[in-house]
Each structure stands twice: as C-alpha cells, then as structure tokens.
Design an enzyme around this catalytic site. Structure first.
Site, short mmCIF file in Angstrom:
data_model
loop_
_atom_site.label_atom_id
_atom_site.label_comp_id
_atom_site.label_asym_id
_atom_site.label_seq_id
_atom_site.Cartn_x
_atom_site.Cartn_y
_atom_site.Cartn_z
N THR A 86 0.56 -1.25 0.12
CA THR A 86 0.28 -0.34 0.26
C THR A 86 0.92 1.27 0.02
O THR A 86 0.85 2.30 -0.76
CB THR A 86 -1.06 -0.05 1.37
OG1 THR A 86 -1.78 -1.00 0.95
CG2 THR A 86 -1.83 1.13 0.96
N ASN A 142 -6.18 -10.01 -7.10
CA ASN A 142 -6.17 -10.94 -5.72
C ASN A 142 -7.17 -10.84 -5.67
O ASN A 142 -7.67 -12.59 -4.88
CB ASN A 142 -6.70 -8.94 -4.79
CG ASN A 142 -6.80 -8.04 -5.59
OD1 ASN A 142 -7.23 -7.79 -5.87
ND2 ASN A 142 -7.34 -7.54 -4.25
N GLN A 199 0.17 -10.06 -5.55
CA GLN A 199 -0.48 -10.94 -5.70
C GLN A 199 0.70 -12.05 -7.23
O GLN A 199 0.60 -13.19 -5.80
CB GLN A 199 -1.49 -11.17 -6.01
CG GLN A 199 -2.77 -10.61 -5.07
CD GLN A 199 -2.67 -11.37 -3.63
OE1 GLN A 199 -2.14 -12.54 -3.26
NE2 GLN A 199 -3.29 -10.87 -2.84
N SER A 209 4.35 -7.11 -0.85
CA SER A 209 4.27 -6.82 0.16
C SER A 209 4.75 -8.58 0.73
O SER A 209 4.40 -9.37 -0.17
CB SER A 209 2.67 -6.78 0.14
OG SER A 209 3.15 -6.28 1.79
N HIS A 220 3.70 -10.20 3.14
CA HIS A 220 3.52 -11.22 3.41
C HIS A 220 2.56 -12.60 3.19
O HIS A 220 1.23 -12.89 3.12
CB HIS A 220 2.43 -10.45 4.92
CG HIS A 220 0.83 -9.62 4.40
ND1 HIS A 220 -0.26 -10.04 4.43
CD2 HIS A 220 1.40 -8.23 4.06
CE1 HIS A 220 -1.03 -9.41 3.58
NE2 HIS A 220 -0.28 -8.12 3.40
N CYS A 232 -16.08 -4.43 3.25
CA CYS A 232 -17.36 -3.92 3.81
C CYS A 232 -16.20 -2.41 4.14
O CYS A 232 -15.32 -1.70 4.18
CB CYS A 232 -16.72 -4.27 5.44
SG CYS A 232 -17.14 -5.24 5.12
#
Length: 382
Positions: free
Chosen positions: A74, A153, A181, A201, A203, A328
């Site tokens: 990000t 993703n 990804q 990234s 993780h 969300c």
C-alpha cells in the site's frame, strides 16, 4: 486436520518457519540500527539488509540498487503514484489504470484527482483482462503513468504485462505494476517486462506483515519520484525512516525460498486448485467460475453460488477460512468492485467466494472442502 482449514492465502500467508528462523536473531542478538555506521551491531544489521536486497532483486531480475523498502505494498503504491505525479504536475496529469485494481491504487487515483490529476479507469472484459488497444486508445499527450496490476487479487487474472511495458516505453510513459499477488507465484522479470515501478508485500509470500518493496528502475532519479516521507534520506532518498531489519531479513528469506521453489509449488497449487474447482462445479449445481480460467494465478479460484444468500453462506463456513469478494465500507456491505467490473450481477457477486490455496494446503483439506461446501450450500438452498 486442523480447523478451520485455511484457504485465504491471498489475504495473508502464515510466516514460513524458515523465514521466522532467519528473522529471530535480529530481534535480540543482532538488534543494531542499519544506519549506525560506527560499530559492529550497525554493520551487522546493514549487511543483513543488503543480503535481503540481493535476495529480493534476484527474484525480480533486478539490481540491488533498485530495491526500496517500504511498510508494504500500500505504501509502495502510494509512493509510486503520488511521487511520480508530484514530479510532473502540472505539465502532465493523466493516469491510466483499470477498474479492477486494488483499492490501494484506485483510492490513490481518486486522491490525486483532488490535486488536479485525471484518471482513465479502463473497463476490463468478462475475464478481467484489458487489451493493448484499449490502453493505447486512452493515451493522451498529458499521460504520465500507466498503473496496471500484474495479477488480480480476487479473480487471479494475469494481464499482458510485457506488452503493456513495451507500449508504455514506446510512448515514453512510466509503467507501474502492483505485483503484490504475483510475486512468488509466477516468474517476474522487471527488465523483460519493461516495468519502471513495481510494488510487493512480504506477507503475501510467507514473509512478515509490515514490510514491502517498491522496485524503482535505476533510470529514475529523485527528481522523477518525489519522496512521500522526509527525515533522514534513507533508501537513496526515496523513503526515510529507520529500517525494520528483522522484517527485511524475513522478506529476503521469503524471496529466496520463492525463487527456489516457485515452479514446483505453482504446479502443485494449480493441481490442487483444479481439483477443488472441478469438485465444486461437478457436485454443486448453479456454480460458475469468475474470471479467466486460462491465464490466472495457480492458487486461486473465485466461484459464484446461485440461489444462496452471500452473507449467510460466508458465515456458515465455520470449518473453512475463505473470503467473499465483498468489501465492507462504512458498515454496509457492497458487492465486489472487481466482479461488478467484469459484468457479474450484484446478486451473484454477493454469493461469490474466493478460495486461495497456499504452500501448506494439502489434498486431504481439498477433499474435505469440496464435501463441506456442498453440504453447506445444499442446506442453505433447502
């Protein structure tokens, strides 16, 4: 088997034990600041960072001088888009991207529009792909950046990255790719693809959270990419801040493992993915795979289930950990922007599930998942 069975690797991966083992000494024994140049602890930390930089560069077919550490993809996306925009505005202000990008790109574009940028959000086809013709048609004299993710993703679609890079270079436009990804799952060569900026990234490839990289082509100077964080001129002036040495060591080790095991792992994962997908499609009526089933990530399938309430479906999966394409926002659930962009109806988008497999997924878990999903769906439909 351990429950819930984890099939949400595209959200995050567990840290590989080999990665954790490499990291541990840098929390307690080798705890120095990599910027401390006056003693052994600092030198040891700096050497560890440079070793990690080599491991990451090798996975990307890049130079060590082109690896800039960030807190994650990000931040890398923000640095890439905002940094280049600030260097060219107001002479140029136009960005080309795709409606199916991650919010870490889409939201940055919306932010830059408030600063005077203009964005073309390309409409993908039903498989999530955009064509070279679409991109070329969108190019204007004021276009300064094309930002298109390597692999999606949510549906796994892989774009024609090398062709896009060639087009961007032809028009003297910078090319950024969010490869979060894709790194560790497919082979990447930033030079062959003519990528100027690439985000990743830790993780997402069995490294720790809170660490990422922005690959910056060596031809780009500080005046071409304005730093977004000031205070110390770390990372060649592109990103200031004390380096997270343990996490960097972990990311380096994760990249080293990925480089060695990528081909065999991708074959294994694609076989398990196909088994899961075919099992669900053949045993549960009213199911459909979303996206491209030919050119996609080896570990992912996104499946719609007709006649089932999406929220109820996801909450009923107690024994498996999966995710919906929904995001969300402000306490209200919206259908996936990715699925909507490729023409999936709101109703089906709500009842779509992303199954993403990983290094520690096995056949027994896949067999269980097929039967489990079948039972849950049939119960809900009844």
């Amino acid at each position: 088997m351990k429950y819930p069975i984890y099939l949400d690797y595209n959200a995050t991966c567990p840290v590989d034990p080999r990665v954790l083992e490499a990291m541990l000494p840098y929390f307690t024994e080798h705890f120095g600041n990599a910027a401390s140049r006056s003693h052994l602890l600092g030198w040891t930390a700096k050497d560890a960072v440079e070793t990690a930089r080599e491991q990451i560069a090798e996975l990307l077919q890049a130079s060590t001088k082109e690896i800039v550490f960030t807190s994650g993809a990000t931040e890398a996306n923000n640095l890439a888009l905002k940094g280049v925009f600030e260097s060219v505005f107001p002479q140029k202000n136009h960005i080309i991207t795709v409606q199916t990008e991650h919010k870490a790109v889409l939201d940055v574009c919306l932010h830059l529009e408030k600063m005077g940028a203009e964005t073309t959000f390309l409409q993908p086809d039903e498989f999530g792909s955009v064509t070279i013709e679409q991109i070329e048609e969108a190019i204007r004299p004021e276009t300064f950046l094309i930002s298109i993710m390597y692999a999606n993703n949510e549906i796994g679609t892989i774009q024609e990255i090398e062709a896009i890079g060639t087009l961007a270079q032809k028009h003297k436009i910078l090319f950024h790719s969010d490869a979060t990804q894709a790194v560790g799952k497919v082979q990447i060569d930033v030079k062959a693809a003519k990528i100027d900026l690439l985000s990743l990234s830790g993780h997402k490839l069995y490294g720790p959270k809170g660490i990422g990289v922005l690959y910056i082509n060596r031809n780009l100077k500080n005046q071409d990419l304005v730093a977004q964080m000031d205070g110390g001129k770390h990372e060649r002036g592109f990103r200031s801040g004390t380096l997270n040495v343990p996490a960097i060591v972990g990311l380096g080790k994760a990249c080293e493992i990925a480089n060695a095991e990528l081909l065999t792992e991708s074959i294994t994962l694609s076989k398990l993915r196909d088994c899961l997908e075919q099992g669900i499609l053949s045993q549960i009526k009213g199911t459909k795979v979303n996206g491209n089933t030919n050119n996609r990530l080896p570990n992912l399938t996104n499946i719609s289930f007709e006649g089932v309430d999406g929220e109820l479906l996801l909450s009923s999966f107690r024994d498996i950990a999966v995710s919906s394409g929904s995001a969300c926002t402000s306490a209200s659930v919206e259908p996936s922007h990715v699925l909507k962009a490729i023409g999936v109806s709101d109703k089906l988008a709500y009842s779509s599930i992303r199954f993403s497999l990983g290094r520690f997924t096995n056949q027994e878990e896949i067999d269980f998942t097929i039967q489990y999903v079948k039972e849950v769906v049939e119960t809900l439909r009844a």
